[in-house]
Design a protein around this motif. Structure first.
Motif, PDB file in Angstrom:
ATOM      1  N   GLU A 368       0.822  -1.218   0.000  1.00  0.00           N
ATOM      2  CA  GLU A 368       0.000   0.000   0.000  1.00  0.00           C
ATOM      3  C   GLU A 368       0.851   1.260   0.000  1.00  0.00           C
ATOM      4  OE1 GLU A 368      -3.243   0.641  -0.388  1.00  0.00           O
ATOM      5  OE2 GLU A 368      -3.376  -1.487  -0.875  1.00  0.00           O
ATOM      6  N   GLU A 369       2.013   1.203   0.645  1.00  0.00           N
ATOM      7  CA  GLU A 369       2.901   2.364   0.667  1.00  0.00           C
ATOM      8  C   GLU A 369       3.425   2.663  -0.731  1.00  0.00           C
ATOM      9  OE1 GLU A 369       4.451   5.576   2.465  1.00  0.00           O
ATOM     10  OE2 GLU A 369       3.154   4.075   3.397  1.00  0.00           O
ATOM     11  N   VAL A 370       3.758   1.606  -1.492  1.00  0.00           N
ATOM     12  CA  VAL A 370       4.206   1.797  -2.875  1.00  0.00           C
ATOM     13  C   VAL A 370       3.063   2.327  -3.728  1.00  0.00           C
ATOM     14  CG1 VAL A 370       5.373   0.723  -4.837  1.00  0.00           C
ATOM     15  CG2 VAL A 370       5.760  -0.176  -2.547  1.00  0.00           C
ATOM     16  N   LYS A 371       1.877   1.766  -3.547  1.00  0.00           N
ATOM     17  CA  LYS A 371       0.722   2.180  -4.339  1.00  0.00           C
ATOM     18  C   LYS A 371       0.367   3.647  -4.079  1.00  0.00           C
ATOM     19  CE  LYS A 371      -2.730  -0.819  -4.407  1.00  0.00           C
ATOM     20  NZ  LYS A 371      -3.666  -1.868  -3.933  1.00  0.00           N
ATOM     21  N   ALA A 372       0.489   4.084  -2.840  1.00  0.00           N
ATOM     22  CA  ALA A 372       0.185   5.476  -2.502  1.00  0.00           C
ATOM     23  C   ALA A 372       1.118   6.419  -3.250  1.00  0.00           C
ATOM     24  CB  ALA A 372       0.311   5.691  -0.996  1.00  0.00           C
ATOM     25  N   GLU A 373       2.380   6.038  -3.346  1.00  0.00           N
ATOM     26  CA  GLU A 373       3.348   6.861  -4.076  1.00  0.00           C
ATOM     27  C   GLU A 373       2.998   6.908  -5.558  1.00  0.00           C
ATOM     28  OE1 GLU A 373       7.783   5.901  -5.081  1.00  0.00           O
ATOM     29  OE2 GLU A 373       7.749   6.885  -3.123  1.00  0.00           O
ATOM     30  N   MET A 374       2.566   5.774  -6.113  1.00  0.00           N
ATOM     31  CA  MET A 374       2.209   5.718  -7.532  1.00  0.00           C
ATOM     32  C   MET A 374       0.947   6.521  -7.821  1.00  0.00           C
ATOM     33  SD  MET A 374       3.117   1.798  -8.559  1.00  0.00           S
ATOM     34  CE  MET A 374       4.840   1.282  -8.665  1.00  0.00           C
ATOM     35  N   ARG A 375      -0.036   6.456  -6.911  1.00  0.00           N
ATOM     36  CA  ARG A 375      -1.254   7.251  -7.103  1.00  0.00           C
ATOM     37  C   ARG A 375      -0.912   8.735  -7.136  1.00  0.00           C
ATOM     38  NH1 ARG A 375      -3.364   3.928  -2.709  1.00  0.00           N
ATOM     39  NH2 ARG A 375      -4.453   2.133  -3.580  1.00  0.00           N
TER      40      ARG A 375
END
Length: 447
Positions: A368-375
């Motif tokens: 989720e931390e990686v996904k938040a950065e991508m969003r």
């Protein structure tokens, strides 16, 4: 094997590890026996090398490896079992280690200096209250957001005179160096505020002179304008003449259903009033992110201000100098030490909170931390409907683990999980403010 710890002060200690022959001999003999079966030695058939020969060739290196492994293991176990708050790494007494007689001794002793954090407790009930600010969007800010979105989905048109946010195409020339840059593209929205007057009102075919390095804040923007790399752009110098060949302006999109569908999503709103309410929500969410960031900062600041942790400053400065040998000087360490110490104290508090409250990190927390950065990269209006793609990209990035990505995102996810626990268990008071008031508060807090 014997391990003795002597606490020399509240924040330092000396650890002595002694190893006897009985501790290391069984493993040394085992490895020598393995070598007799696997070693490739000229003059002997595989698996037929005499034990005595292996002893002469490899005995000392096997002994050294085994003793060092035992000492390292014992040191780590003692620290863990006795719950010592060790900061930095144990630093060996190299002068004492250099005197070890590996050829004749049967027993070996090694000593380490330890840096320790002083004892502390985290009692959240005794920590002063912190404030969570709710920022009320102004009509002016909502209008600005709508105009920004209209420009984003607008159409390129050719303009007669240069205004702010225009793209101006032309040729840059410097007579002294005979340099000519065709297809230069100057975005007037990126030029320095004190340089915009140079371009304002220019028409197709008109020319203007200026110092090339005075137009943009950085080499990256100048590189975009000239079609050069940052290094090449930074090397440009002196006065240039710019001749305008074309002026392009984005005409704001019409406020209609097609615009609503592009900006918010198909069918989500059907009129301007509904659209305005959606934009207001988005603006408020953006403000909430700013407020959350300030709250996170205040959580850490309040904890650090109210939990006293003494550190072995002299030890840590020496340790930092040793592990960064050749990279930093004593002056460099001294300059950055306060920030390092602050971060270290916060890490100690986080670990204490996580340990006392059984806060555990799951793999999905890291994803989720990686996904938040991508969003964030895709932008607030772009990532809807791309969740599956983002999820796959995030998992792939962790699997490839480039530039130590797993460790980096793990640290972030752990910090976030502890902060969320803290915000849920500290006293938090809510207050509604206007954006100008919030900005003033944030400026004072960050200072």
């Amino acid at each position: 094997m014997e391990t003795i710890f002597d606490k020399t002060s509240a924040t330092t200690g000396r650890l002595k590890v002694s190893v006897t022959e009985a501790d290391y001999k069984p493993e040394v003999d085992k490895k020598i026996k393995q070598y007799t079966k696997t070693a490739q030695v000229k003059g002997f058939r595989p698996g037929m090398v005499p034990k005595e020969y292996i002893q002469r060739l490899y005995g000392k290196s096997i002994l050294v490896d085994e003793v060092i492994n035992l000492v390292s293991k014992s040191t780590n176990e003692y620290i863990t079992n006795n719950k010592l708050r060790v900061v930095g790494d144990p630093m060996p007494d190299n002068e004492l280690s250099a005197k070890v007689d590996w050829d004749n001794s049967k027993e070996f002793s090694f000593e380490y200096d330890l840096g320790l954090a002083s004892d502390f407790t985290v009692d959240l009930s005794s920590i002063p209250a912190i404030t969570n600010y709710e920022i009320e969007p102004t009509e002016e800010r909502v209008n600005e957001a709508i105009e920004d979105i209209r420009r984003r989905f607008g159409k390129d048109t050719e303009a007669e005179e240069v205004e702010k946010e225009d793209l101006v195409f032309g040729t840059l020339k410097q007579e002294s160096s005979e340099t000519e840059i065709k297809d230069a593209t100057i975005s007037t929205g990126r030029v320095r505020e004190d340089s915009f007057h140079i371009f304002k009102g220019l028409e197709k075919g008109s020319s203007v002179n200026f110092d090339i390095q005075s137009i943009f804040e950085n080499a990256k923007d100048l590189g975009f304008a000239t079609g050069k790399s940052e290094e090449e752009a930074a090397a440009l110098a002196g006065e240039f003449e710019f001749t305008v060949e074309k002026i392009t302006r984005v005409a704001p999109a019409d406020i209609d259903q097609e615009f609503f569908d592009k900006a918010i999503g198909a069918g989500k709103v059907t009129n301007e009033e509904e659209f305005r309410e959606e934009i207001k929500k988005i603006v408020k969410e953006n403000y909430e992110r700013e407020s959350d960031y300030l709250l996170d900062f205040e959580v850490e600041k309040t904890l650090l201000d109210n939990i006293h942790i003494e550190l072995p400053d002299a030890f840590l400065k020496k340790w930092l100098l040793n592990i960064n040998e050749g990279k930093f000087t004593e002056e460099d360490i001294e300059k950055d030490y306060d920030a390092f110490a602050r971060g270290l104290r916060m890490d100690l508090i986080r670990n204490e909170v996580a340990s006392n409250n059984e806060i555990k990190l799951e793999y999905n927390d890291i994803v989720e931390e990686v996904k938040a950065e991508m969003r964030n990269y895709f932008g607030a209006y772009s990532y809807e409907g791309l969740e599956d793609i983002i999820d796959n990209m995030a998992r792939k990035q962790l699997k490839e683990n480039k530039d130590n990505a797993v460790r980096r995102y793990t640290d972030r996810a752990f910090g976030k999980k502890v902060r969320e626990f803290l915000k849920g268990n500290m006293t938090v008071e809510k207050k509604t403010v206007k954006v100008d008031e919030f900005n003033k508060i944030a400026e004072e807090v960050y200072a």
